[in-house]
Design a protein around this motif. Sequence first.
Motif, mmCIF file in Angstrom:
data_model
loop_
_atom_site.group_PDB
_atom_site.id
_atom_site.type_symbol
_atom_site.label_atom_id
_atom_site.label_comp_id
_atom_site.label_asym_id
_atom_site.label_seq_id
_atom_site.Cartn_x
_atom_site.Cartn_y
_atom_site.Cartn_z
ATOM 1 N N THR A 1 -17.462 -10.050 -4.864
ATOM 2 C CA THR A 1 -17.402 -9.641 -3.464
ATOM 3 C C THR A 1 -16.257 -10.426 -2.811
ATOM 4 O OG1 THR A 1 -19.773 -9.881 -3.651
ATOM 5 C CG2 THR A 1 -18.935 -9.165 -1.525
ATOM 6 N N GLY A 2 -15.565 -9.784 -1.875
ATOM 7 C CA GLY A 2 -14.490 -10.477 -1.175
ATOM 8 C C GLY A 2 -13.122 -10.276 -1.809
ATOM 9 N N THR A 3 -13.062 -9.518 -2.906
ATOM 10 C CA THR A 3 -11.781 -9.298 -3.577
ATOM 11 C C THR A 3 -11.123 -7.991 -3.110
ATOM 12 O OG1 THR A 3 -13.006 -8.249 -5.370
ATOM 13 C CG2 THR A 3 -12.369 -10.549 -5.686
ATOM 14 N N GLY A 4 -11.828 -7.273 -2.236
ATOM 15 C CA GLY A 4 -11.275 -6.017 -1.734
ATOM 16 C C GLY A 4 -11.657 -4.808 -2.569
ATOM 17 N N LYS A 5 -12.779 -4.894 -3.255
ATOM 18 C CA LYS A 5 -13.111 -3.770 -4.148
ATOM 19 C C LYS A 5 -13.572 -2.527 -3.396
ATOM 20 C CE LYS A 5 -17.375 -6.035 -5.533
ATOM 21 N NZ LYS A 5 -18.431 -5.312 -4.811
ATOM 22 N N THR A 6 -14.077 -2.699 -2.162
ATOM 23 C CA THR A 6 -14.479 -1.519 -1.390
ATOM 24 C C THR A 6 -13.274 -0.597 -1.177
ATOM 25 O OG1 THR A 6 -16.006 -2.974 -0.235
ATOM 26 C CG2 THR A 6 -15.720 -0.774 0.680
ATOM 27 N N ALA A 7 -12.137 -1.189 -0.836
ATOM 28 C CA ALA A 7 -10.931 -0.384 -0.650
ATOM 29 C C ALA A 7 -10.411 0.124 -1.996
ATOM 30 C CB ALA A 7 -9.857 -1.202 0.059
ATOM 31 N N PHE B 1 0.817 -1.220 0.000
ATOM 32 C CA PHE B 1 0.000 0.000 0.000
ATOM 33 C C PHE B 1 0.852 1.272 0.000
ATOM 34 C CE2 PHE B 1 -3.357 -2.937 1.290
ATOM 35 C CZ PHE B 1 -4.355 -2.528 0.421
ATOM 36 N N SER C 1 -4.678 -6.132 -2.877
ATOM 37 C CA SER C 1 -5.217 -7.247 -3.671
ATOM 38 C C SER C 1 -5.108 -6.851 -5.147
ATOM 39 C CB SER C 1 -6.669 -7.513 -3.271
ATOM 40 O OG SER C 1 -7.507 -6.484 -3.750
ATOM 41 N N GLU D 1 -17.192 0.246 6.388
ATOM 42 C CA GLU D 1 -15.813 -0.012 5.947
ATOM 43 C C GLU D 1 -15.119 1.323 5.597
ATOM 44 O OE1 GLU D 1 -14.474 -3.305 5.515
ATOM 45 O OE2 GLU D 1 -13.064 -3.198 3.845
ATOM 46 N N MET E 1 -5.954 -2.305 10.387
ATOM 47 C CA MET E 1 -6.974 -3.292 10.017
ATOM 48 C C MET E 1 -6.344 -4.605 9.521
ATOM 49 S SD MET E 1 -9.628 -0.785 7.987
ATOM 50 C CE MET E 1 -10.824 -2.001 7.460
ATOM 51 N N GLY E 2 -5.030 -4.600 9.408
ATOM 52 C CA GLY E 2 -4.331 -5.817 8.992
ATOM 53 C C GLY E 2 -4.077 -5.923 7.495
ATOM 54 N N PHE E 3 -4.306 -4.842 6.762
ATOM 55 C CA PHE E 3 -4.011 -4.856 5.333
ATOM 56 C C PHE E 3 -2.507 -4.634 5.151
ATOM 57 C CE2 PHE E 3 -8.247 -3.145 3.363
ATOM 58 C CZ PHE E 3 -9.002 -3.851 4.279
ATOM 59 N N GLU E 4 -1.854 -5.477 4.379
ATOM 60 C CA GLU E 4 -0.438 -5.268 4.109
ATOM 61 C C GLU E 4 -0.190 -5.086 2.618
ATOM 62 O OE1 GLU E 4 1.554 -8.524 5.963
ATOM 63 O OE2 GLU E 4 0.941 -7.846 7.957
ATOM 64 N N GLU E 5 -0.676 -6.083 1.880
ATOM 65 C CA GLU E 5 -0.490 -5.998 0.434
ATOM 66 C C GLU E 5 -1.813 -5.717 -0.246
ATOM 67 O OE1 GLU E 5 0.981 -9.748 0.679
ATOM 68 O OE2 GLU E 5 2.999 -9.075 1.142
ATOM 69 N N GLN F 1 -7.187 -3.950 -6.158
ATOM 70 C CA GLN F 1 -6.711 -2.713 -5.526
ATOM 71 C C GLN F 1 -5.451 -2.198 -6.227
ATOM 72 O OE1 GLN F 1 -6.306 -4.248 -1.551
ATOM 73 N NE2 GLN F 1 -8.483 -4.005 -1.097
HETATM 74 P P1 AMP Z 1 -14.580 -6.447 -0.077
HETATM 75 O O1 AMP Z 1 -14.377 -7.293 -1.276
HETATM 76 O O2 AMP Z 1 -14.264 -5.020 -0.321
HETATM 77 O O3 AMP Z 1 -15.923 -6.666 0.550
HETATM 78 O O4 AMP Z 1 -13.490 -6.931 1.033
HETATM 79 C C1 AMP Z 1 -13.515 -8.202 1.615
HETATM 80 C C2 AMP Z 1 -12.803 -8.230 2.960
HETATM 81 O O5 AMP Z 1 -11.386 -8.226 2.794
HETATM 82 C C3 AMP Z 1 -13.116 -7.079 3.876
HETATM 83 O O6 AMP Z 1 -13.315 -7.573 5.180
HETATM 84 C C4 AMP Z 1 -11.878 -6.212 3.824
HETATM 85 O O7 AMP Z 1 -11.684 -5.486 5.014
HETATM 86 C C5 AMP Z 1 -10.780 -7.216 3.572
HETATM 87 N N1 AMP Z 1 -9.673 -6.678 2.749
HETATM 88 C C6 AMP Z 1 -9.786 -5.919 1.638
HETATM 89 N N2 AMP Z 1 -8.588 -5.645 1.112
HETATM 90 C C7 AMP Z 1 -7.669 -6.237 1.902
HETATM 91 C C8 AMP Z 1 -6.230 -6.326 1.874
HETATM 92 N N3 AMP Z 1 -5.516 -5.725 0.911
HETATM 93 N N4 AMP Z 1 -5.620 -7.035 2.843
HETATM 94 C C9 AMP Z 1 -6.350 -7.644 3.801
HETATM 95 N N5 AMP Z 1 -7.695 -7.608 3.889
HETATM 96 C C10 AMP Z 1 -8.357 -6.920 2.953
#
Ligand code: AMP
Length: 223
Positions: free
Chosen positions: A72-78, A28, A50, A110, A44-48, A53
Amino acid sequence: RGWQPLVLLRYTLINERGKQQFMDIVKFEELQLDERIIRAITEMGFEEASPIQAQAIPVVLEGRDMIGQAQTGTGKTAAFGLPLLDPKVKKLQAIVLLPTRELAIQVAEELRRFAKFMHGVKVLPIYGGQDIVRQIRALKDGTQIVVGTPGRVMDHMRRKTVKTDHVHTVVLDEADEMLNMGFLEDMETILSQLPEERQTLMFSATMPQAIAEIARKFQTDPV
Ligand code: AMP
């Protein structure tokens, strides 16, 4: 000092032609994000980043329109949320549209967690079924990002309780789900009433013809 194992981490992506494609892991810190955001996501524990992202954040920061195919679950919110946070302008800057109230609440929560160290960023979920007077009061308090379902967002735009003059970004999240749920017309109404000078980001798990059609009508040269 002898041999050291070299560990090279890479993601494997499947590109649109079904070919494998490799991508180096992106931290990041490499992504030109605000230091306060890095602090929050590290907590929040994010390091790398996705793959979505790593690919989307630079494009969003550049101000370009984009289409992301992601489940969903791929981290698209971030992927769309991190570059969106900006405490400087106190007016409504961004609208995120989602198909359900549960998603609106979840995504707003989020985004608030991402903005933990960025004082002054206000994110508000608005959805049908919730007391509209309460929503209007919250909107008057100076919301910068609205996360809502299309019907209720349109309702607020009609009442002028959601003022779109300063909206520079709109996100269609789970666009295919919104289509399935019959929100096409509402989405089009909202998009056609937003300022023309804006960024339109679209995320969808699948890419049916109707999605390509929205992109063609409402995006400019999307990545
Ligand atoms: P999402 O697909 O945005 O709903 O994200 C799925 C889950 O993964 C959520 O709980 C996020 O907080 C978590 N998440 C998203 N990006 C990362 C990342 N780069 N590293 C660790 N966790 C992540």
